[in-house]
Design an enzyme around this catalytic site. Structure first.
Site, PDB file in Angstrom:
ATOM      1  N   GLU A  27       0.809  -1.223   0.000  1.00 15.94           N
ATOM      2  CA  GLU A  27       0.000   0.000   0.000  1.00 15.94           C
ATOM      3  C   GLU A  27       0.844   1.275   0.000  1.00 15.94           C
ATOM      4  OE1 GLU A  27      -2.921  -0.327   3.097  1.00 15.94           O
ATOM      5  OE2 GLU A  27      -3.836  -2.110   2.210  1.00 15.94           O
ATOM      6  N   GLU A  33      -4.806  -8.516  -0.280  1.00 15.16           N
ATOM      7  CA  GLU A  33      -5.424  -8.412   1.038  1.00 15.16           C
ATOM      8  C   GLU A  33      -6.919  -8.197   0.900  1.00 15.16           C
ATOM      9  OE1 GLU A  33      -4.023  -5.572   3.847  1.00 15.16           O
ATOM     10  OE2 GLU A  33      -1.901  -6.001   3.465  1.00 15.16           O
TER      11      GLU A  33
END
Length: 772
Positions: A273, A518
Site C-alpha cells: 500500500e 489483502e
C-alpha cells in the site's frame, strides 16, 4: 422425513491435498486468460492467507510514546510469526490441509535493517529462512510482502526503521506534540492498541509519513537540497530520496539472495500500500476528505509544516458523521510548546526548499504557491505519481531482486498493487523481448471501508462505498439490500479489478493474473458482540460474501490474516478511551486494535476447535458450529470455517469459465472449456474438496459433458465415468476430486452438493446408475 441410511463417519485426512500442490517453476501467465497456468496448460487458482498480522511489530514491542519505543537497541523480529521451526511446520501443514496453496509473507524493512543502514539482521533472516524451508517441505508457495503502513511504527504503523527519520533530519519522539503523527499516549495505549489505534490511517496525510513518502519517491524533484550528511562515502552528495530507495531495494535484494535457492519463493510484493505523500497534492490547504480518512486533529499540509517548524497553529478536529465520513467539529491551537520536529542542527527541508516562509512568527506560502507539489520545478511538467515515481521504483526493485536470484527459480514473480483509492498504475507491456516483465501479477487490496471505518455491519442495507467516494451521488444505484445484496455489492467491487487491466497493461496482447493481496473482515464489528454471545453470523456472512464476490471474477487471493498471538481479554472499567481504542473487550492482532485473524487459539466463543477444551463455541444465529470438532486438530484455532474452507478447482485442464461455492446450501459449481490433448495430464482437473463440508456426507455429483449424469457419493472413495467419457475420482482422504475429460476436450460442468436427509433417501431409493 429422516433418512433410513445411518450417517457415515468422517474421514480425517492423513495426507496433504495433492490438488493444491504446485510446481512453482512451472507457473506462468495463461496465454489466453488473465490467469496463471502451469506447464500442462491448466488454469491455476491460488488461494491463500497473509502471515502474519503480528509480524508488523518486533518481539519486544514497547508502548507508543515511551522512551523505550524510540530505541532500536533491542529491536528483533525473530519469532514472528512462529516461535520455532516445529511450530511453523505444524501450522504450514495445517494450512495446507485447509486448502491453502500460497502464503503472502509479511516482512517489514525494520525487521531486515533495524539499527543502521547496510547492517542487516542476519539472525532474523536465518530464522525467516528456516520457517520458509518448512513451508517448502509441505509444498506451500510463498511470496514476500515488503510490508508498511503509514511508513513506520514510529508514525503509527509499521515498516521503516527508526534511522530513516534520522537520515532525513527528523525526530519522531516529537511527532505527537507537533501532530506529525497520531500516536496513542503512553498512558492510554495497550498491547492491543499500540501504536495509534483506530486512528492509524489518518497518519497518511500527516507530516511525518507524508514527508518520508515524498522524500522516498521524489526527493530529487521536490527536495533537491536534501543531501545525505552521513558517513557512508558512496552516498556523499546524493539526495536523501535516492539513498532511501537504494537502502530499501538493497535490503530486500539481500533477503532475496539469502532465499534464492528455495524453489517455493514465488516472488516479491515490493511495497504494501504505497502512498504518494505530498506528491501531486493539488493544494497545500486541503486533503481530499473522501479518499484520506479524517478523524481527530487533521492539519492540512501547510499547517503540518507550520507545526513541525515549531509554530503554534490552530488545527481542525474531525468527528464521525453521515453521509460524509466525518466533519470538522472544532478547532484548537496545537504545539503551544513550540517544539520542532527537526533534530537539533538539522535544516527544515520544506522551509529550505521555499515551500513556505516564516514572517513575524506566521507561516506563509512560498513563491511557487499553493500547488508546490503538482509540477516538476525543473521541467514545469505536471507530476504523475505513478508514472514518474512509483513505476520507476518498482522497475528498479524488480531489476535488483532479479539480479539477486539470477540462476535460480525463486522470486520470479512481481506482485504489483496500486495505491489504495487511486486505481492502477500504467505498467505497460514490457515487451516480449523482456521475459522478466511477463511475470507480473496485478495484486490490489480491497476492504469494505465503511465496515472498517464504523466497525459495524448490518447487511440489511449496504453501500458501494468506493463508488460514492469516487464522486458518484447516485445513492440508490449504489445501495444493496439483504445478504444477497451484500454479495452482489462485493461482486461489483471485485469486478472492477478486471476492468483495471486495460489501464495497468493497455496492450491487447498482454495477459495479467490478478491476485487480491489483502481482503478480510474485522471480527470485532458490532461492538464486539460475537465475543460475548458467540454469534458470528454477521462476520460469517461478510466473509462469505467477499469470497463469493472474488469467485465470480475468478480471482486468486491471499486473505488477511493469520495471527497466532491473537487474543481477546476483558478490559477494566477504568481503561481510558483515548484514540477510540477503548472497548469492553480488547481483541485483536496486537496492532492498532485490528482484529482480522482467522485463527485464534484463545477465544472459545469464536473458535470451533480452541486450544483448550471448552463447551463454549461459535454459533450462526443460534446454530452451533461444531463440525470442525469431528476432525481432531486439523481445524485447531480456525474461525469462520464454513466460509473460509471452500472447494475450488486448483488446476483446471483448460479455460475456466466459472467457479463458485454457495456456503448455505453447500453447492460447488464449475464450468470449463477442456483442453484438446492426447496427454492425460493436460486433461486432468484437480479440485480441492474440503473435508469440513463434504467428508462423511452423502453428496450428489453432477457432471455435464453434453448431457447430464448424476451420482450419489456415500463412501470415502469412488470412481465413475460418464457415457461421454469423462472420468472422475472422489478421494476424501486427499480432500480431492479429479476429473479427466476425453481427448477432444469440450465444455464440461461439474457440480457437487451435500444432500439433505430427505433428498438423500429419495436419491438412494431411485438411483439408477453405475458405481465403479
Amino acid at each position: 422425513m429422516n433418512s433410513p441410511y445411518p450417517p457415515r463417519p468422517v474421514v480425517i485426512p492423513t495426507s496433504l491435498p495433492p490438488s493444491t500442490l504446485f510446481d512453482p517453476s512451472s507457473i506462468s501467465t495463461h496465454p489466453s486468460s488473465n490467469a496463471f497456468t502451469d506447464d500442462h496448460r491448466r488454469t491455476i487458482l491460488l488461494r491463500g492467507i497473509n502471515v502474519s498480522g503480528d509480524a508488523k511489530y518486533p518481539q519486544t514491542n514497547p508502548l507508543a510514546g515511551t522512551p523505550e519505543f524510540y530505541s532500536a537497541d533491542n529491536v528483533s523480529y525473530v519469532g514472528k510469526p512462529f516461535g520455532s521451526a516445529e511450530e511453523a511446520m505444524a501450522w504450514w501443514r495445517r494450512l495446507r490441509g485447509w486448502g491453502i496453496g500460497v502464503v503472502r509473507m509479511v516482512v517489514c524493512w525494520e525487521a531486515l535493517e533495524p539499527r543502521e543502514m547496510g547492517k542487516y539482521d542476519e539472525e532474523y533472516i536465518d530464522y525467516l529462512r528456516v520457517i520458509l524451508e518448512k513451508a517448502n517441505e509441505v509444498g506451500l508457495l510463498v511470496f514476500i510482502d515488503g510490508h508498511q503502513d503509514v511508513w513506520s511504527r514510529f508514525t503509527g504503523g509499521s515498516g521503516a526503521p527508526l534511522w530513516t527519520f534520522h537520515l532525513a533530519g527528523l525526530d519522531p519522539s516529537v511527532f505527537p506534540t507537533t501532530c506529525s503523527a497520531a500516536l496513542d499516549p503512553a498512558g492510554t495505549s495497550s498491547d492491543h492498541s499500540t501504536p495509534s489505534g483506530r486512528l492509524w490511517p489518518t497518519n497518511y496525510s500527516k507530516f511525518g509519513p507524508a514527508t518520508m513518502f515524498t522524500l522516498f519517491f521524489a526527493g530529487e524533484i521536490f527536495a533537491p537540497l536534501a543531501i545525505y550528511e552521513g558517513p557512508i562515502q558512496e552516498f556523499q552528495a546524493k539526495n536523501i530520496g535516492q539513498v532511501l530507495r537504494t537502502a530499501y531495494v538493497r535490503a530486500y535484494s539481500h533477503l532475496a539472495s539469502r532465499l534464492r535457492d528455495l524453489p517455493n519463493i514465488l516472488g516479491f510484493d515490493a511495497m504494501n500500500e504505497p502512498h504518494p505523500g505530498y506528491i501531486a497534492l493539488p493544494s497545500l490547504h486541503r486533503f481530499n476528505e473522501n479518499t484520506d480518512l479524517h478523524l481527530g486533529y487533521m492539519p492540512n499540509a501547510l499547517e503540518s509544516m507550520s507545526l513541525a517548524a515549531g509554530i503554534p497553529t490552530s488545527i481542525g478536529y474531525f468527528s464521525r458523521s453521515w453521509p460524509h465520513p466525518s466533519r470538522r467539529s472544532r478547532s484548537e491551537v496545537l504545539n503551544k510548546e513550540c517544539k520542532s520536529a527537526w533534530l537539533p542542527g538539522r535544516r527544515d527541508i520544506w522551509q529550505g526548499e521555499g515551500v513556505f516562509t516564516i514572517d513575524d512568527g506566521k507561516v506563509k506560502l512560498g513563491p511557487r504557491g499553493d500547488s508546490y507539489f503538482t509540477t516538476n520545478p525543473r521541467t514545469s511538467d505536471r507530476i504523475d505519481f505513478e508514472k514518474d515515481c512509483y513505476v520507476p521504483f518498482l522497475r528498479s526493485f524488480m531489476q535488483s531482486v532479479g539480479d539477486a536470484v539470477k540462476g535460480y527459480n525463486a522470486g520470479r514473480w512481481m506482485f504489483i498493487e496500486p495505491v489504495p483509492n487511486l486505481g492502477p498504475p500504467v505498467w505497460g507491456d514490457g515487451g516480449a523481448e523482456n521475459p522478466a516483465e511477463q511475470s507480473i501479477c496485478y495484486s490490489p487490496h480491497w476492504y469494505d471501508i465503511r465496515v472498517l471505518y464504523e466497525k459495524g455491519l448490518w447487511y440489511g442495507v449496504t453501500f458501494d462505498v468506493l463508488s460514492l467516494a469516487s464522486g458518484s451521488r447516485n445513492l440508490l444505484k449504489h445501495t444493496y439490500f439483504g445478504r444477497e445484496g451484500l454479495a452482489d455489492n462485493y461482486a461489483t467491487n471485485f469486478a472492477r479489478f478486471t476492468s483495471h487491466l486495460s489501464t495497468f497493461r493497455p496492450s491487447p496482447s498482454s495477459r495479467t493474473p490478478i491476485l487480491i493481496g489483502e481482503t478480510g473482515i474485522p471480527f470485532d464489528m458490532n461492538r464486539q458482540n460475537s465475543y460475548v454471545t458467540g454469534n458470528v453470523h454477521m462476520q460469517l456472512s461478510q466473509l462469505n460474501a467477499i469470497f463469493h464476490g472474488m469467485e465470480k471474477s475468478l480471482l486468486n487471493w491471499t486473505v488477511w490474516n493469520l495471527t497466532l498471538s491473537h487474543s481477546a481479554t476483558a478490559t477494566g472499567a477504568d481503561t481510558p478511551t483515548a484514540n477510540e481504542t477503548g472497548a469492553a473487550i480488547q481483541s485483536g492482532d496486537g496492532w492498532n486494535s485490528e482484529d482480522f485473524s482467522l485463527v485464534s487459539l484463545y477465544n472459545p466463543n469464536t473458535v470451533e476447535v480452541p486450544l483448550e477444551p471448552s463447551h463454549f463455541g461459535p454459533t450462526n444465529e443460534g446454530v452451533p458450529l461444531t463440525r470442525a470438532r469431528s476432525f481432531g486438530n486439523l481445524y485447531l484455532g480456525g474461525r469462520l470455517l464454513p466460509a473460509l474452507l471452500r472447494p475450488y478447482p486448483a488446476k483446471t485442464a483448460g479455460r475456466l469459465v466459472s467457479s463458485h461455492f454457495l456456503m448455505d446450501s453447500k453447492i460447488f459449481h464449475m464450468e470449463f472449456a477442456g483442453n484438446a490433448s492426447e496427454k492425460e495430464i493436460e486433461r486432468t482437473t484437480e479440485i480441492f474438496i474440503p473435508a469440513y463440508h463434504f467428508s462423511g456426507q452423502r453428496c450428489l455429483v453432477k457432471v455435464s459433458d453434453g448431457y447430464v449424469q448424476e451420482w450419489v457419493v456415500n463412501k470415502p472413495s469412488m470412481d465413475a465415468k460418464t457415457e461421454g467419457g469423462v472420468e472422475w475420482r472422489w478421494r476424501e482422504e486427499d480432500q480431492g476430486m479429479t476429473v479427466v475429460h476425453p481427448i477432444s476436450g469440450g465444455l464440461i460442468t461439474v457440480e457437487v452438493r451435500v444432500l439433505e436427509n430427505a433428498e438423500s433417501s429419495s436419491f438412494m431409493e431411485n438411483l439408477v446408475g453405475g458405481f465403479v
